[in-house]
Design a protein around this motif. Structure first.
Motif, mmCIF file in Angstrom:
data_model
loop_
_atom_site.group_PDB
_atom_site.id
_atom_site.type_symbol
_atom_site.label_atom_id
_atom_site.label_comp_id
_atom_site.label_asym_id
_atom_site.label_seq_id
_atom_site.Cartn_x
_atom_site.Cartn_y
_atom_site.Cartn_z
ATOM 1 N N GLN A 141 0.811 -1.221 0.000
ATOM 2 C CA GLN A 141 0.000 0.000 0.000
ATOM 3 C C GLN A 141 0.845 1.272 0.000
ATOM 4 O OE1 GLN A 141 -3.209 -0.499 3.058
ATOM 5 N NE2 GLN A 141 -4.501 -0.674 1.245
ATOM 6 N N SER A 142 2.163 1.141 -0.157
ATOM 7 C CA SER A 142 3.002 2.337 -0.211
ATOM 8 C C SER A 142 3.326 2.756 -1.648
ATOM 9 C CB SER A 142 4.303 2.110 0.568
ATOM 10 O OG SER A 142 5.064 1.069 -0.007
ATOM 11 N N PHE A 143 2.811 1.991 -2.630
ATOM 12 C CA PHE A 143 3.068 2.305 -4.037
ATOM 13 C C PHE A 143 1.746 2.717 -4.695
ATOM 14 C CE2 PHE A 143 6.091 -0.951 -2.669
ATOM 15 C CZ PHE A 143 7.291 -0.279 -2.885
ATOM 16 N N PRO A 144 1.557 4.012 -4.979
ATOM 17 C CA PRO A 144 0.256 4.529 -5.431
ATOM 18 C C PRO A 144 -0.290 3.858 -6.690
ATOM 19 C CG PRO A 144 1.714 6.335 -4.829
ATOM 20 C CD PRO A 144 2.542 5.095 -4.817
ATOM 21 N N ASN A 145 0.583 3.454 -7.593
ATOM 22 C CA ASN A 145 0.092 2.878 -8.853
ATOM 23 C C ASN A 145 -0.435 1.457 -8.683
ATOM 24 O OD1 ASN A 145 3.149 2.663 -8.584
ATOM 25 N ND2 ASN A 145 2.675 0.939 -9.938
ATOM 26 N N ASN A 146 -0.020 0.779 -7.584
ATOM 27 C CA ASN A 146 -0.506 -0.589 -7.347
ATOM 28 C C ASN A 146 -0.404 -0.865 -5.843
ATOM 29 O OD1 ASN A 146 -0.781 -3.478 -7.096
ATOM 30 N ND2 ASN A 146 -0.400 -3.605 -9.309
ATOM 31 N N PHE B 239 5.216 -3.778 -12.261
ATOM 32 C CA PHE B 239 6.529 -3.522 -12.852
ATOM 33 C C PHE B 239 6.609 -2.077 -13.349
ATOM 34 C CE2 PHE B 239 5.656 -8.049 -13.166
ATOM 35 C CZ PHE B 239 6.788 -8.573 -12.561
ATOM 36 N N HIS B 240 5.777 -1.223 -12.772
ATOM 37 C CA HIS B 240 5.784 0.194 -13.104
ATOM 38 C C HIS B 240 7.169 0.775 -12.809
ATOM 39 C CE1 HIS B 240 4.781 4.479 -12.880
ATOM 40 N NE2 HIS B 240 3.674 4.191 -13.557
ATOM 41 N N PRO B 241 7.664 1.664 -13.644
ATOM 42 C CA PRO B 241 9.016 2.196 -13.436
ATOM 43 C C PRO B 241 9.200 2.947 -12.119
ATOM 44 C CG PRO B 241 7.876 3.311 -15.266
ATOM 45 C CD PRO B 241 7.077 2.109 -14.926
ATOM 46 N N ASP B 242 8.112 3.403 -11.493
ATOM 47 C CA ASP B 242 8.235 4.120 -10.222
ATOM 48 C C ASP B 242 8.347 3.197 -9.014
ATOM 49 O OD1 ASP B 242 8.093 6.478 -11.591
ATOM 50 O OD2 ASP B 242 5.974 6.856 -11.155
ATOM 51 N N ILE B 243 8.163 1.889 -9.227
ATOM 52 C CA ILE B 243 8.235 0.942 -8.116
ATOM 53 C C ILE B 243 9.662 0.861 -7.589
ATOM 54 C CG2 ILE B 243 8.143 -1.527 -7.544
ATOM 55 C CD1 ILE B 243 5.410 -0.432 -7.570
ATOM 56 N N LYS B 244 9.778 0.916 -6.263
ATOM 57 C CA LYS B 244 11.075 0.765 -5.614
ATOM 58 C C LYS B 244 11.231 -0.689 -5.180
ATOM 59 C CE LYS B 244 13.687 2.457 -1.603
ATOM 60 N NZ LYS B 244 13.610 3.313 -0.386
ATOM 61 N N ASP C 195 -0.512 -2.737 -14.480
ATOM 62 C CA ASP C 195 -1.361 -2.322 -13.367
ATOM 63 C C ASP C 195 -2.842 -2.358 -13.724
ATOM 64 O OD1 ASP C 195 0.806 -1.963 -11.695
ATOM 65 O OD2 ASP C 195 1.117 0.105 -12.337
ATOM 66 N N GLU C 196 -3.168 -2.830 -14.921
ATOM 67 C CA GLU C 196 -4.564 -3.027 -15.319
ATOM 68 C C GLU C 196 -4.990 -4.481 -15.129
ATOM 69 O OE1 GLU C 196 -6.235 -0.280 -15.960
ATOM 70 O OE2 GLU C 196 -4.313 0.719 -15.624
ATOM 71 N N ASN C 197 -4.186 -5.226 -14.418
ATOM 72 C CA ASN C 197 -4.463 -6.639 -14.152
ATOM 73 C C ASN C 197 -3.913 -6.954 -12.763
ATOM 74 O OD1 ASN C 197 -3.521 -9.569 -14.035
ATOM 75 N ND2 ASN C 197 -4.744 -9.640 -15.902
ATOM 76 N N ALA C 198 -4.673 -7.688 -11.942
ATOM 77 C CA ALA C 198 -4.307 -7.919 -10.536
ATOM 78 C C ALA C 198 -3.438 -9.154 -10.310
ATOM 79 C CB ALA C 198 -5.575 -8.028 -9.689
ATOM 80 N N THR C 199 -2.985 -9.823 -11.372
ATOM 81 C CA THR C 199 -2.138 -11.011 -11.196
ATOM 82 C C THR C 199 -0.943 -10.680 -10.299
ATOM 83 O OG1 THR C 199 -2.811 -11.999 -13.291
ATOM 84 C CG2 THR C 199 -0.677 -12.683 -12.396
ATOM 85 N N THR C 200 -0.707 -11.540 -9.320
ATOM 86 C CA THR C 200 0.300 -11.271 -8.281
ATOM 87 C C THR C 200 1.089 -12.537 -7.972
ATOM 88 O OG1 THR C 200 -1.123 -9.597 -7.258
ATOM 89 C CG2 THR C 200 0.641 -10.523 -5.883
ATOM 90 N N MET C 201 2.406 -12.399 -7.884
ATOM 91 C CA MET C 201 3.256 -13.481 -7.402
ATOM 92 C C MET C 201 3.599 -13.195 -5.949
ATOM 93 S SD MET C 201 6.805 -14.955 -8.988
ATOM 94 C CE MET C 201 7.953 -13.791 -8.255
ATOM 95 N N ARG C 202 3.270 -14.146 -5.071
ATOM 96 C CA ARG C 202 3.507 -13.962 -3.637
ATOM 97 C C ARG C 202 4.583 -14.920 -3.149
ATOM 98 N NH1 ARG C 202 -1.274 -13.402 0.416
ATOM 99 N NH2 ARG C 202 0.053 -11.704 1.135
ATOM 100 N N SER C 203 5.649 -14.371 -2.601
ATOM 101 C CA SER C 203 6.652 -15.178 -1.920
ATOM 102 C C SER C 203 6.255 -15.220 -0.449
ATOM 103 C CB SER C 203 8.037 -14.553 -2.089
ATOM 104 O OG SER C 203 8.418 -14.540 -3.442
ATOM 105 N N LEU C 204 5.861 -16.392 0.035
ATOM 106 C CA LEU C 204 5.287 -16.544 1.366
ATOM 107 C C LEU C 204 6.249 -17.227 2.324
ATOM 108 C CD1 LEU C 204 1.997 -17.643 -0.212
ATOM 109 C CD2 LEU C 204 1.985 -15.893 1.560
#
Length: 309
Positions: free
Chosen positions: A76-81, A111-116, A169-178
């Motif tokens: 929730q710290s990355f506004p675009n996603n 994978f937005h370029p603003d992601i840290k 960011d128009e698709n919610a597919t997510t890879m989770r390392s748990l």
């Protein structure tokens, strides 16, 4: 009853231009598994155990760091996603009947370029390894979705057309390392991962150890074993709606380790979602479920599982 094992070598990532008639047996096997239990173990997919080990290793190095080093990457710290980033322990509550889950994760959702991205020497190559594995999972997912459509006698591209934007960011597919740390104390009724079904189309799960349990149609939980080199695939909620309950999205969970046994557990889950604007309607024309946009459904589910605990 046990999780069916299906050999995916016919359509593995190493194969190209496979005739559809060769896929028919594979389609029949997948359909049987998804109709009867909602889960299947795929072998010979083309994703190697070495690739899985690599992403698990770099993820664990990140997740074992002190929390202050992980906070700059918190979800929730990355506004675009807002789904991208680190999920601390006891943040996610997958069952309203239980306390929040005893697990933490890193969500690769953008994978937005603003992601840290984590980039210290301790986790060197984190972005590159996660990006590469995400792409491999995406490629395998699209092949599975195509076989699933064939198994139902549908246009083989019907599901693919709703998954064109995976990795944006128009698709919610997510890879989770748990990561599930040792359990020293737990609240009443607390689990490592409470009973839940997944939200999207399908999920790919790479397990580092046993521990996941799947609810059968009879209401009994059975083990989904860790089979090195195999990928566990399950149907998620939107696919059940899409197929008018032909394929079933079933509850699954991770219990606490046996009393006195403070084991850890790792997994990588690739949650495949349709594009946010994709309208999910019953593919048999039955209107069994009201139409819903994929993005609206996942937002609703996230609001439930991440609300204040």
């Amino acid at each position: 009853m046990s999780i069916p094992v299906v050999d995916f070598s016919t359509y593995s990532l190493r194969e190209r231009d496979v005739p559809e008639e060769q896929l028919q047996k594979l389609a029949e096997e997948l359909k049987k598994a998804f109709v009867e239990i909602g889960f299947v173990l795929l072998t010979n997919t083309g994703i190697t155990q070495e690739e899985v080990d690599q992403v698990m290793d770099i993820s664990l190095k990140f997740l074992l760091q002190p929390n202050e080093l992980k906070k700059p990457f918190i979800r929730q710290s990355f506004p675009n996603n807002l789904n991208h980033g680190w999920v601390p322990m006891e943040t996610e509550k997958l069952s309203p009947k239980r306390p929040a889950d005893l697990k933490e994760a890193f969500n690769t959702a953008s994978f937005h370029p603003d992601i840290k991205w984590p980039s210290s020497d301790a986790v060197k190559g984190f972005k590159e390894i996660h990006t590469s594995f995400f792409q491999r999972c995406k490629e395998l997912s699209l092949r599975i979705l195509r076989v699933m459509a064939l198994s139902l006698g549908l246009d083989p591209d019907v599901f693919l057309r709703a998954h064109l934007l995976i990795g944006t960011d128009e698709n919610a597919t997510t890879m989770r390392s748990l990561y599930y740390p040792p359990v020293k104390t737990a609240k009443e009724n607390q689990l490592r991962c409470a009973e839940h079904s997944d939200y999207g189309s399908i999920t790919l799960v790479f397990q580092g150890s046993d521990g996941l349990e799947v609810c059968t149609r009879t209401g009994d939980y059975i083990s989904a074993p860790n089979v090195p080199g195999a990928v566990l695939i399950n149907i998620a909620d939107l696919m059940q709606r899409w197929t008018a309950d032909q394929f079933i999205s079933v509850s699954h969970r991770v219990l606490l380790p046996t009393a006195g046994f403070h084991s850890t557990r790792q997994s990588v889950a690739f949650f495949v979602h349709p594009d946010n604007e994709a309208l999910i309607t019953s593919c048999d024309g039955s209107n069994k479920y009201p139409p819903i946009k994929a993005g609206d459904y996942v937002t609703q589910k996230f609001n439930e599982s991440y609300k204040q605990n």
